[in-house]
Design a protein around this motif. Structure first.
Motif, PDB file in Angstrom:
ATOM      1  N   LYS A   1       8.075   6.426   9.067  1.00  0.00           N
ATOM      2  CA  LYS A   1       9.240   7.201   8.639  1.00  0.00           C
ATOM      3  C   LYS A   1       8.865   8.254   7.599  1.00  0.00           C
ATOM      4  O   LYS A   1       8.362   7.944   6.529  1.00  0.00           O
ATOM      5  CB  LYS A   1      10.295   6.265   8.058  1.00  0.00           C
ATOM      6  CG  LYS A   1      11.584   6.982   7.655  1.00  0.00           C
ATOM      7  CD  LYS A   1      12.638   6.020   7.171  1.00  0.00           C
ATOM      8  CE  LYS A   1      12.300   5.452   5.818  1.00  0.00           C
ATOM      9  NZ  LYS A   1      13.391   4.645   5.247  1.00  0.00           N
ATOM     10  N   THR A   2       9.103   9.516   7.917  1.00  0.00           N
ATOM     11  CA  THR A   2       8.994  10.628   6.961  1.00  0.00           C
ATOM     12  C   THR A   2      10.184  11.546   7.193  1.00  0.00           C
ATOM     13  O   THR A   2      10.783  11.540   8.275  1.00  0.00           O
ATOM     14  CB  THR A   2       7.684  11.423   7.139  1.00  0.00           C
ATOM     15  OG1 THR A   2       7.593  11.890   8.507  1.00  0.00           O
ATOM     16  CG2 THR A   2       6.463  10.573   6.823  1.00  0.00           C
ATOM     17  N   SER A   3      10.505  12.360   6.207  1.00  0.00           N
ATOM     18  CA  SER A   3      11.725  13.156   6.288  1.00  0.00           C
ATOM     19  C   SER A   3      11.529  14.485   7.012  1.00  0.00           C
ATOM     20  O   SER A   3      12.484  15.034   7.550  1.00  0.00           O
ATOM     21  CB  SER A   3      12.274  13.422   4.875  1.00  0.00           C
ATOM     22  OG  SER A   3      11.310  14.095   4.087  1.00  0.00           O
ATOM     23  N   ARG A   4      10.287  15.014   7.005  1.00  0.00           N
ATOM     24  CA  ARG A   4      10.069  16.349   7.567  1.00  0.00           C
ATOM     25  C   ARG A   4       8.809  16.389   8.415  1.00  0.00           C
ATOM     26  O   ARG A   4       8.234  15.377   8.768  1.00  0.00           O
ATOM     27  CB  ARG A   4       9.955  17.372   6.432  1.00  0.00           C
ATOM     28  CG  ARG A   4      11.218  17.557   5.606  1.00  0.00           C
ATOM     29  CD  ARG A   4      11.023  18.688   4.611  1.00  0.00           C
ATOM     30  NE  ARG A   4      12.191  18.877   3.767  1.00  0.00           N
ATOM     31  CZ  ARG A   4      12.297  19.822   2.847  1.00  0.00           C
ATOM     32  NH1 ARG A   4      11.292  20.665   2.647  1.00  0.00           N
ATOM     33  NH2 ARG A   4      13.387  19.939   2.115  1.00  0.00           N
TER      34      ARG A   4
ATOM     35  N   THR B   1       0.849  -1.196   0.000  1.00  0.00           N
ATOM     36  CA  THR B   1       0.000   0.000   0.000  1.00  0.00           C
ATOM     37  C   THR B   1       0.880   1.240   0.000  1.00  0.00           C
ATOM     38  O   THR B   1       2.090   1.177   0.229  1.00  0.00           O
ATOM     39  CB  THR B   1      -0.920   0.045   1.237  1.00  0.00           C
ATOM     40  OG1 THR B   1      -0.103   0.005   2.429  1.00  0.00           O
ATOM     41  CG2 THR B   1      -1.888  -1.126   1.253  1.00  0.00           C
ATOM     42  N   GLN B   2       0.240   2.375  -0.224  1.00  0.00           N
ATOM     43  CA  GLN B   2       0.929   3.658  -0.173  1.00  0.00           C
ATOM     44  C   GLN B   2       0.188   4.617   0.752  1.00  0.00           C
ATOM     45  O   GLN B   2      -0.964   4.372   1.113  1.00  0.00           O
ATOM     46  CB  GLN B   2       1.032   4.265  -1.575  1.00  0.00           C
ATOM     47  CG  GLN B   2       1.917   3.480  -2.524  1.00  0.00           C
ATOM     48  CD  GLN B   2       1.994   4.102  -3.899  1.00  0.00           C
ATOM     49  OE1 GLN B   2       0.999   4.575  -4.443  1.00  0.00           O
ATOM     50  NE2 GLN B   2       3.178   4.114  -4.487  1.00  0.00           N
TER      51      GLN B   2
ATOM     52  N   ASP C   1       5.989   1.795   4.249  1.00  0.00           N
ATOM     53  CA  ASP C   1       7.166   1.698   5.110  1.00  0.00           C
ATOM     54  C   ASP C   1       8.061   2.927   5.008  1.00  0.00           C
ATOM     55  O   ASP C   1       9.187   2.936   5.521  1.00  0.00           O
ATOM     56  CB  ASP C   1       7.964   0.437   4.790  1.00  0.00           C
ATOM     57  CG  ASP C   1       8.436   0.371   3.347  1.00  0.00           C
ATOM     58  OD1 ASP C   1       8.081   1.261   2.563  1.00  0.00           O
ATOM     59  OD2 ASP C   1       9.154  -0.597   3.005  1.00  0.00           O
ATOM     60  N   GLY C   2       7.575   3.995   4.327  1.00  0.00           N
ATOM     61  CA  GLY C   2       8.329   5.237   4.246  1.00  0.00           C
ATOM     62  C   GLY C   2       9.306   5.312   3.097  1.00  0.00           C
ATOM     63  O   GLY C   2      10.030   6.309   2.962  1.00  0.00           O
ATOM     64  N   GLU C   3       9.322   4.314   2.234  1.00  0.00           N
ATOM     65  CA  GLU C   3      10.239   4.305   1.099  1.00  0.00           C
ATOM     66  C   GLU C   3       9.535   4.798  -0.174  1.00  0.00           C
ATOM     67  O   GLU C   3       8.327   4.961  -0.202  1.00  0.00           O
ATOM     68  CB  GLU C   3      10.785   2.893   0.886  1.00  0.00           C
ATOM     69  CG  GLU C   3      11.539   2.336   2.086  1.00  0.00           C
ATOM     70  CD  GLU C   3      12.835   3.088   2.359  1.00  0.00           C
ATOM     71  OE1 GLU C   3      13.419   3.660   1.404  1.00  0.00           O
ATOM     72  OE2 GLU C   3      13.271   3.115   3.526  1.00  0.00           O
ATOM     73  N   ASN C   4      10.343   5.005  -1.226  1.00  0.00           N
ATOM     74  CA  ASN C   4       9.846   5.443  -2.537  1.00  0.00           C
ATOM     75  C   ASN C   4       9.014   6.726  -2.421  1.00  0.00           C
ATOM     76  O   ASN C   4       7.881   6.812  -2.915  1.00  0.00           O
ATOM     77  CB  ASN C   4       9.021   4.338  -3.207  1.00  0.00           C
ATOM     78  CG  ASN C   4       9.872   3.141  -3.582  1.00  0.00           C
ATOM     79  OD1 ASN C   4      11.048   3.283  -3.907  1.00  0.00           O
ATOM     80  ND2 ASN C   4       9.290   1.952  -3.517  1.00  0.00           N
ATOM     81  N   VAL C   5       9.575   7.739  -1.801  1.00  0.00           N
ATOM     82  CA  VAL C   5       8.880   9.008  -1.581  1.00  0.00           C
ATOM     83  C   VAL C   5       8.850   9.817  -2.878  1.00  0.00           C
ATOM     84  O   VAL C   5       9.840   9.896  -3.599  1.00  0.00           O
ATOM     85  CB  VAL C   5       9.576   9.822  -0.472  1.00  0.00           C
ATOM     86  CG1 VAL C   5       8.841  11.145  -0.231  1.00  0.00           C
ATOM     87  CG2 VAL C   5       9.655   9.008   0.815  1.00  0.00           C
TER      88      VAL C   5
ATOM     89  N   ARG D   1       2.904  20.788   0.895  1.00  0.00           N
ATOM     90  CA  ARG D   1       2.764  20.055  -0.348  1.00  0.00           C
ATOM     91  C   ARG D   1       2.363  18.612  -0.081  1.00  0.00           C
ATOM     92  O   ARG D   1       2.592  18.085   1.015  1.00  0.00           O
ATOM     93  CB  ARG D   1       4.074  20.085  -1.147  1.00  0.00           C
ATOM     94  CG  ARG D   1       5.267  19.430  -0.428  1.00  0.00           C
ATOM     95  CD  ARG D   1       6.518  19.565  -1.273  1.00  0.00           C
ATOM     96  NE  ARG D   1       7.676  18.980  -0.593  1.00  0.00           N
ATOM     97  CZ  ARG D   1       8.907  18.957  -1.094  1.00  0.00           C
ATOM     98  NH1 ARG D   1       9.138  19.509  -2.290  1.00  0.00           N
ATOM     99  NH2 ARG D   1       9.912  18.415  -0.416  1.00  0.00           N
ATOM    100  N   LEU D   2       1.737  18.006  -1.079  1.00  0.00           N
ATOM    101  CA  LEU D   2       1.334  16.609  -0.966  1.00  0.00           C
ATOM    102  C   LEU D   2       2.503  15.710  -1.337  1.00  0.00           C
ATOM    103  O   LEU D   2       3.178  15.923  -2.352  1.00  0.00           O
ATOM    104  CB  LEU D   2       0.156  16.301  -1.893  1.00  0.00           C
ATOM    105  CG  LEU D   2      -1.222  16.836  -1.520  1.00  0.00           C
ATOM    106  CD1 LEU D   2      -2.264  16.261  -2.478  1.00  0.00           C
ATOM    107  CD2 LEU D   2      -1.596  16.497  -0.084  1.00  0.00           C
ATOM    108  N   MET D   3       2.713  14.692  -0.521  1.00  0.00           N
ATOM    109  CA  MET D   3       3.758  13.703  -0.744  1.00  0.00           C
ATOM    110  C   MET D   3       3.128  12.312  -0.757  1.00  0.00           C
ATOM    111  O   MET D   3       2.091  12.079  -0.137  1.00  0.00           O
ATOM    112  CB  MET D   3       4.818  13.777   0.353  1.00  0.00           C
ATOM    113  CG  MET D   3       5.417  15.143   0.572  1.00  0.00           C
ATOM    114  SD  MET D   3       6.410  15.716  -0.824  1.00  0.00           S
ATOM    115  CE  MET D   3       7.810  14.596  -0.702  1.00  0.00           C
TER     116      MET D   3
END
Length: 442
Positions: free
Chosen positions: A427-430, A165-166, A190-194, A183-185
């Motif tokens: 997991k997210t970067s910001r 899933t995403q 699992d927090g990958e392929n951002v 912004r939409l991300m």
């Protein structure tokens, strides 16, 4: 494209010897089952690392569910090479107290393709539970791993998986302040392929996936105007349904809090007139706007039941009760209040299974809670300085929500199971918030 094939030579054994373990994860503590996951073996050294990476993602996915505890590979007695050519030595796996065993191989599928064969065993009974073959592009190895984890999760728990899933969420760019940008991300669960879906020029909030996974509705501010906008999930571009600002011009001051009906062709949302918001239904095909509640109070956060027969929403129509949760029929009739506890209730979301409603509650501090669709059996599963914006995993057994850190005022996305005991940070970067979970991907 990833192709899944049941290894029919083992099918009768899979179906007849070991029934799926029914796991009810609703309340109380759930003790994770020990599981041994070997590297997916290959005689081709160029594929060995890929096999190791795939098994590593499978391990991380299953542990993320809170129902499995992976045994360290240093404890393994039987080697992956031995398992690739023969049967498990179950006494070896019982000796290290493994409940389940996953082993497999990876082979060249021609061109950029790879073929994964994997097997799941019940170590206690010594029986094979599952044997599958997956074929796909080696560049999609993470997706292959998520599908393997979904198959294992489903076989053991008798519940659908949620790993392939995403998630779409709102990321705050830079420091919070007057010139705030959001912004939409989008990312894998699992927090990958951002990847970035919007450029941050316009303020965006409240993203919502359609049930078929093809569309994303969200609130977009353009200048001083705030309206619901719809994006094509595959391309990230404006969908043919476009900007509702143009379609609904003259109907109200703003639209917000969108949710898709089960058909993915109709929206329910709030529309503001004269400072009062009411619930409306908007048919994306016919462009027909239908009011469901009057503009007498603040009615917002509509969410349909998975069968489309009912809509749960928040309203302050009861002046003494304050902000509470109500349910109505999908045509706006038979409105009834279902929340009666202390505090303010908001942001109700119906489970994809139809059995529960999640909500945000404010009573001194903030809580994430669950109740039955009739309002009974209310219980709180998460709390914090500012927890809000819950949404469901597609299997209806896990939740995500936003939690703001008190010192930094930065948001983070949290995941929790129905017991409330198994929580983790996604997991997210910001600075991240307002997360929505996609349906299970193909």
């Amino acid at each position: 494209m990833i192709k899944i094939v049941v290894l029919w030579g083992f099918a009768a054994l899979c179906l007849n010897t070991t029934q799926a373990l029914k796991v009810e994860i609703t309340q109380g503590l759930v003790r994770p089952d020990p599981i041994a996951i070997t590297n997916f073996h290959s005689d081709d050294t160029s594929l060995s690392k890929l096999g190791e990476n795939i098994s590593g993602v499978v391990k991380a996915d299953l542990e993320r569910s809170g129902l499995f505890e992976a045994i360290t590979r240093d404890a393994f007695i039987q080697t992956e090479e031995s398992l690739a050519v023969g049967l498990p030595r179950f006494d070896d796996w019982r000796l290290i107290k493994s409940r389940f065993l996953v082993c497999g191989t990876i082979k060249d599928g021609g061109g950029e393709g790879v073929v994964i064969h994997f097997r799941l065993y019940d170590v206690i009974t010594g029986q094979q539970m599952l044997a599958l073959s997956l074929t796909g592009n080696h560049l999609n190895w993470r997706k292959i791993a998520h599908i393997v984890a979904d198959q294992i999760f489903s076989r053991v728990t008798n519940e659908k998986g949620f790993f392939n899933t995403q998630m779409v969420y709102v990321e705050t760019m830079g420091l919070r302040g007057k010139n705030i940008k959001k912004r939409l991300m989008r990312m894998d669960q699992d927090g990958e392929n951002v990847e970035t879906l919007t450029d941050g020029k316009d303020l965006v909030l409240m993203p919502r996936y359609s049930p078929d996974g093809k569309l994303i509705a969200y609130l977009r501010y353009v200048g001083k105007s705030a309206q619901v906008h719809i994006t094509d999930a595959a391309t990230g571009k404006t969908s043919p349904y476009g900007d509702l600002n143009k379609l609904l011009k003259g109907f109200g001051e703003m639209t917000f809090a969108p949710r898709f009906m089960p058909d993915s062709k109709t929206l329910v949302m709030s529309l503001v007139k004269g400072g009062k918001s009411a619930i409306y239904r908007f048919d994306l095909t016919t462009k027909t706007l239908t009011p469901l509640t009057p503009h007498r109070s603040i009615d917002t956060s509509p969410c349909p039941s998975p069968d489309g027969k009912h809509i749960v929403f928040t309203s302050d129509r009861d002046r003494e009760g304050g902000e509470q949760i109500y349910v109505m029929d999908s045509d706006g009739g038979n409105v009834r209040r279902i929340s009666f506890g202390e505090g303010k209730y908001s942001q109700p979301v119906w489970s994809p299974r139809g059995d529960l409603i999640v909500f945000t509650k404010q009573r001194g501090q903030f809580y994430i809670g669950l109740m039955q669709p009739d309002g009974t059996e209310e219980r709180l599963i998460a709390q914090g300085y500012l927890v809000e914006a819950p949404d469901w995993a597609p299997n209806g057994r896990y939740l995500i929500f936003t939690q703001e850190e008190r010192r930094s005022n930065k948001g983070q996305i949290r995941m929790v199971d129905l017991t409330g005991h198994h929580q983790r940070t996604v997991k997210t970067s910001r600075d991240s918030a307002d997360c929505t979970w996609s349906p299970l991907l193909n």
